[in-house]
Design a protein around this motif. Structure first.
Motif, mmCIF file in Angstrom:
data_model
loop_
_atom_site.group_PDB
_atom_site.id
_atom_site.type_symbol
_atom_site.label_atom_id
_atom_site.label_comp_id
_atom_site.label_asym_id
_atom_site.label_seq_id
_atom_site.Cartn_x
_atom_site.Cartn_y
_atom_site.Cartn_z
ATOM 1 N N VAL A 2 0.861 -1.171 0.000
ATOM 2 C CA VAL A 2 0.000 0.000 0.000
ATOM 3 C C VAL A 2 0.902 1.228 0.000
ATOM 4 O O VAL A 2 1.783 1.348 0.862
ATOM 5 N N ALA A 46 -4.295 -4.113 2.303
ATOM 6 C CA ALA A 46 -4.213 -5.001 1.148
ATOM 7 C C ALA A 46 -3.711 -6.355 1.613
ATOM 8 O O ALA A 46 -2.870 -6.436 2.509
ATOM 9 N N PHE A 59 -8.506 -5.965 -0.935
ATOM 10 C CA PHE A 59 -8.156 -4.835 -0.079
ATOM 11 C C PHE A 59 -9.442 -4.263 0.507
ATOM 12 O O PHE A 59 -10.557 -4.531 0.040
#
Length: 1010
Positions: A2, A46, A59
């Protein structure tokens, strides 16, 4: 991983897991917190990996520390721990959501922080000019009054419809109290599914303001009524109450409720009602299932019709128009947001307090800046009433079932006084499944309003049924209509339809993916629209979407007085007008109103052609060679003068009428009528003025026909040919009908015209002519019409035709009794300069073909060559017999050569007339029982190539006359007043007294030659 695009090497959060073969488990999870510019904290997570060898990845986004809402108003008094509700801004009221407030030291005075993530989109902005910002209501108050509830429904509490306990508390306020001022109170678990048990109930308290002697008028202020089981505030027999800043949320049955129809001068100011669900108490409260199941108060085995008897639950149920609604929001009801309903007489404990029809004529109170959205049936509904009689064999429906009523406000509720327009000012209506607003009545004016994302933005329907409607109108001005805005909505929350919008985006949809969206819908009229803007009406492969449309499957009339002006169609409008096509939703698109759809573009702002009428493409009653067809609209644009012909038919009442312009006789319009099974049938075609029309039927013509020229201005005319069987007998009378009193005046007997040419060109008299199997009638308005009235200021001018038809007569007629001649072209002229005035159409020239005989307004039709006799009793004036004799040739003539006169007429039954005739001789005899100024007499008129007035008996009256003209000469015409019951007639003493005449009236007899 992320991360943030462009955030550098330190920005990503990353996690790894190695794969160890089939059947293993491993999951990599990366997570990072973010802070938006307005202070909202959220976490993005995620993950990717395997669970027992099965891959899993994805996610999610979660609010980690609350979301800050920006509100319009200052809310510093709202505290952490308080509970709020955020209204839906989509089609489903079930997208309203509740939240607790969190501590928020960083919040401004108009901000709060909530403790969760909304499941649905709640709009917080003005979109396309329409304010769609979601209402936010505080449910917590300092004082809490709540019912003690069980875990589930029990006993006789309608448990077949509710799984939860609905037996809550209630507050009832009776008259003669000292003071009632209720403020800052929360009411929860209140009300019962029992008549009279509501959270707050003013019961027959009468006047509670200064008029009732209260120096401090009674009010309810800042209440929160939520999760209750029967209404919110019930106002019963109470007047002058103020209800302000009050929330009604998640309740059963009508929320803000006026009960008996007498309640007046109450004011609802800045209130919010949402999630109004169905209840069981009144038929109008009930859902479809409740309506069918609850039948204890119907008569016999009657089964209610849910869509018409019930299914009307509303957030604001306003049973008398003389109340004020200011800055309220109806943000989601099972049926309607705000409903103005009309009690024809007061009901319940208020019976007899005002006369019949009083509420329907009462002027509207203040309606200003109210909002309606997320309602299933309509945002605002003005119209209908409740059944005010008990169930009986005659009408088995339950008492207070939804019924018909029309709103026609007049000064002091007196229909004899001037109209007082009802003004709907500043209405905002969006995301209502069916209608943004529906209003029936008049006069009603919508102004400064906004309609967006509704199935149908606005429908205006006329006050009443002609000829009882004295001529109301409806208007919308300075308003905005949006088809599909940027409010795409959210799936879920009982939103049923999700599909592609006009620009390819996915969005929620009203009614159905294929439902034809319309901004302004024309039903009947007359309606006016001025200074309005349309945006984003774009058809798709799934559905039509038009700025202006028409009521579907419409069997009713449509007025050519409907008009628009100063309209702005933005470039985002892909379909300005649509008349429908056969198929889904439109059905056959073949009802009377479907065919007659029409409106007038006064300034060309819709069509580009000023002073142009827009009708359906296949309506040849409107067309002429100068019209322009617009295939995408299924419409046609024409210039000209248009009005309506209202036709009532009796005996029989189930015929299909066929009407055609003489110039387009091969393109008739077939009208079914709207009153199947009623004492009379009615048809209301739109017609082009100063033209000839042919009317036929799919069976033998009705015995009684009444023709009303409506929306005619003084001097406007038509020539109409009506098909009848051979040798029908007629009475044709003109009069003026007074709508309110049901009386008639200015009675005139139609006179006979010497030819169709004279009849169809005549501009000053009431004329009719009989030619072959057609009765020709000249209709002309003689009186001035005012405003939007259908009829003149003196009443409704009309022509009554009473026909006697003999059994076995053939009723088929030729398609066109008028001579063939091309229709005059009147082509629209674009914008400026304005179009030239079209030439006045010339009346058709008519060649004589048939013959007429008339006695005392009774007309006899003949269409065969020869001699026609009417035998009249000179004592009574009664018709003894009528005979036709064909042309006499040599052998037959010899047998009667002893007669020196061409023909003889005698007065006694049982004897045959003797006569002699030459080949081709034509004679027509007219005898009319009209009064001579000097005494009792008959007006006798003859017309034809041969005309004679004779007498058989001992006497030789002075009135005997004979005329004989050659075929090339003008028709012989003879008229005379014939005295009755002279002594020389030797009449019996007990003679027929059926003929009586007054000595004060005189008439002129006009002969007919055709």
């Amino acid at each position: 991983m992320v991360g943030i695009l462009g955030g550098g090497q330190l920005s990503p959060a990353e996690d790894k897991r190695e794969y160890h073969g089939n059947g293993t488990t491993g999951l990599a999870v990366a997570q990072r917190d973010f802070l938006t510019y307005d202070g909202t904290r959220f976490t993005v997570t995620a993950f990717s990996g395997w669970i027992k060898g099965v891959p899993h990845n994805g996610f999610k986004v979660e609010v980690s520390k609350g979301i800050i809402l920006h509100l319009v108003d200052e809310v510093s008094s709202w505290l952490p721990g308080d509970r709020i509700v955020v209204a839906s801004t989509d089609y489903s009221m079930h997208q309203a959501e509740e939240f607790n407030l969190l501590p928020c030291p960083e919040c401004k005075s108009n901000q709060v922080k909530i403790d969760g993530s909304p499941l649905y989109l709640h709009i917080g902005e003005v979109i396309d000019g329409v304010d769609m910002r979601a209402e936010v209501g505080l449910l917590t108050r300092n004082i809490l009054i709540q019912g003690e509830m069980e875990d589930s429904c029990y006993g006789q509490n309608q448990c077949q419809f509710f799984s939860f306990d609905t037996f809550g508390g209630h507050i009832k306020i009776l008259r003669n109290f000292s003071s009632v001022h209720m403020s800052g109170v929360e009411l929860k678990n209140m009300g019962q599914q029992i008549l009279g048990s509501y959270p707050v109930h003013f019961h027959l308290a009468e006047d509670v303001d200064e008029r009732g002697g209260y120096e401090r008028p009674t009010y309810l202020d800042n209440l929160a009524i939520h999760h209750c089981f029967s209404r919110c505030v019930a106002i019963h027999g109470t007047h002058g109450l103020l209800v302000k800043d009050t929330i009604g949320y998640d309740t059963l049955g009508h929320c803000f409720f006026l009960e008996d129809g007498t309640e007046q001068r109450n004011t609802f100011y800045h209130n919010l009602g949402l999630l109004t669900r169905s209840g069981t108490i009144l038929p109008s409260d009930r859902s479809e299932a409740m309506c069918l199941a609850i039948r204890s108060h119907v008569y016999g085995n009657y089964v209610p019709v849910p869509s018409t008897d019930c299914m009307a639950v509303s957030t604001f149920w306003i049973a008398n128009p003389n109340n004020n609604l200011i800055e309220n929001a109806a943000a989601g009801a099972q049926d309607v947001g705000i409903w103005y309903i009309f009690h024809r007489v007061p009901t319940g404990q208020s019976e007899g307090q005002y006369p019949e029809g009083h509420a329907e004529h009462t002027p509207l109170g203040v309606f200003y800046n109210n909002r309606v959205h997320s309602n299933f049936k309509a945002g605002l509904f003005i119209g209908k009433g409740v059944k005010t009689t008990r169930a009986s064999a005659e009408d088995p429906r339950e008492y207070l079932t939804v019924d018909n009523a029309r709103f026609h406000p007049h000064q002091d509720a007196d229909p004899e006084k001037p109209r007082v327009p009802a003004v709907i000012d500043g209405l905002i209506a969006f995301k209502n499944n069916d209608h943004g607003a529906w209003a029936r009545g008049g006069d009603i004016i919508f102004r400064n309003s906004g309609f967006s994302d509704n199935g149908i933005g606005l429908t205006l329907a006329s006050d009443g049924t002609f000829p009882t409607d004295e001529g109301s109108s409806l208007e919308v001005t300075r308003s905005i209509f949006v088809g599909e805005s940027s409010n795409f909505g959210s799936q879920g929350g009982q939103n049923s339809y999700w599909g592609k919008g006009a620009n390819g985006e996915y969005r929620t949809l009203p009614r159905n993916k294929t439902f034809p969206i319309r901004g302004f819908q024309i039903y009947d009229g007359p309606v006016r629209m001025a200074k309005c803007t349309f945006k984003k009406f774009i058809p798709t492969v799934d559905r039509y979407s038009s700025a202006i449309g028409f009521f579907m499957k419409n069997s009713w009339q449509i007025s050519p007085q409907n008009n628009v002006s100063q309209i702005l169609m933005e470039k985002s409008v892909g379909l300005k007008v649509f008349f429908g096509r056969s198929g889904q939703w439109f059905g056959s698109n073949d009802n009377d109103g479907d065919k007659m759809s029409i409106f007038h573009d006064l300034d060309g702002s819709v069509t580009g052609y000023p002073d142009t009428f827009i009708g359906r493409a296949d309506n040849y009653l409107l067309r002429h060679p100068g019209c322009l067809t617009v295939p995408r609209w299924n419409g046609v644009m024409c210039t000209g003068k248009f009005a309506q012909l209202y036709i009532q038919a009796r005996r029989p009442e189930n015929l299909t009428l066929s009407i055609a312009r003489a110039a387009y006789h091969s393109h008739p319009l077939r009208l079914q009528g709207v009153n199947r099974g009623a004492p009379y049938q009615q048809y209301q075609p739109v017609v082009m003025l100063e033209q000839a029309y042919v009317i036929q039927w799919d069976g033998r013509a009705p015995e009684d026909i009444i023709l009303y020229p409506i929306n005619f201005n003084r001097g406007d005319w038509l020539c109409v040919a009506l098909c009848y069987p051979r040798e029908s007998v007629f009475q044709v009378v003109a009069d003026i009908y007074q709508r309110r009193t049901g009386t008639v005046h200015s009675v005139k007997h139609y006179l006979a015209a010497p030819s169709r040419l004279v009849l169809c060109a005549h501009s000053g008299s009431d004329l009719s002519a009989l030619i072959c199997r057609y009765l020709f009638v000249h209709l002309q308005a003689h009186e001035a019409r005012k405003g939007h009235s259908y009829c003149s200021q003196q009443g409704c001018e009309r022509i009554k035709i009473m026909a006697h038809m003999y059994p076995g007569d053939s009723w088929s007629c030729g398609p066109n009794p008028f001579p063939e001649r091309p229709a005059a072209a009147q082509r629209p002229v674009s914008r400026h300069p304005k179009q030239n005035q079209s030439e006045t159409p010339q009346p058709p020239s008519i060649k004589p073909t048939c013959f007429l005989l008339q006695i005392n307004d009774t007309v006899f039709l003949f269409n065969r060559r020869g001699i026609f006799f009417m035998v009249l009793d000179a004592c009574s004036g009664a018709v003894v017999s009528r005979r036709h004799f064909g042309t006499v040739t040599g052998e037959n003539a010899a047998k009667t050569s002893s007669c020196s006169n061409p023909c003889l007429i005698e007065t006694k039954k049982g004897t045959s007339p003797t006569f002699i005739s030459k080949p081709g001789v034509r004679a027509v005899l007219l005898i009319s029982e009209l009064t001579h100024p000097e005494g009792h007499s008959l007006c006798v008129c003859f017309s034809g190539s041969f005309a004679m007035l004779g007498y058989k008996g001992q006497a030789k009256p002075s009135w005997i006359k004979v005329l004989n003209h050659a075929g090339y000469q003008k028709a012989a015409s003879l008229q005379h007043y014939v005295p009755l019951k002279l002594k020389e007639y030797q009449c019996p003493a007990n003679g027929d007294e059926s003929l009586k005449f007054g000595a004060t009236r005189s008439y002129k007899c006009v002969s007919i030659c055709t």
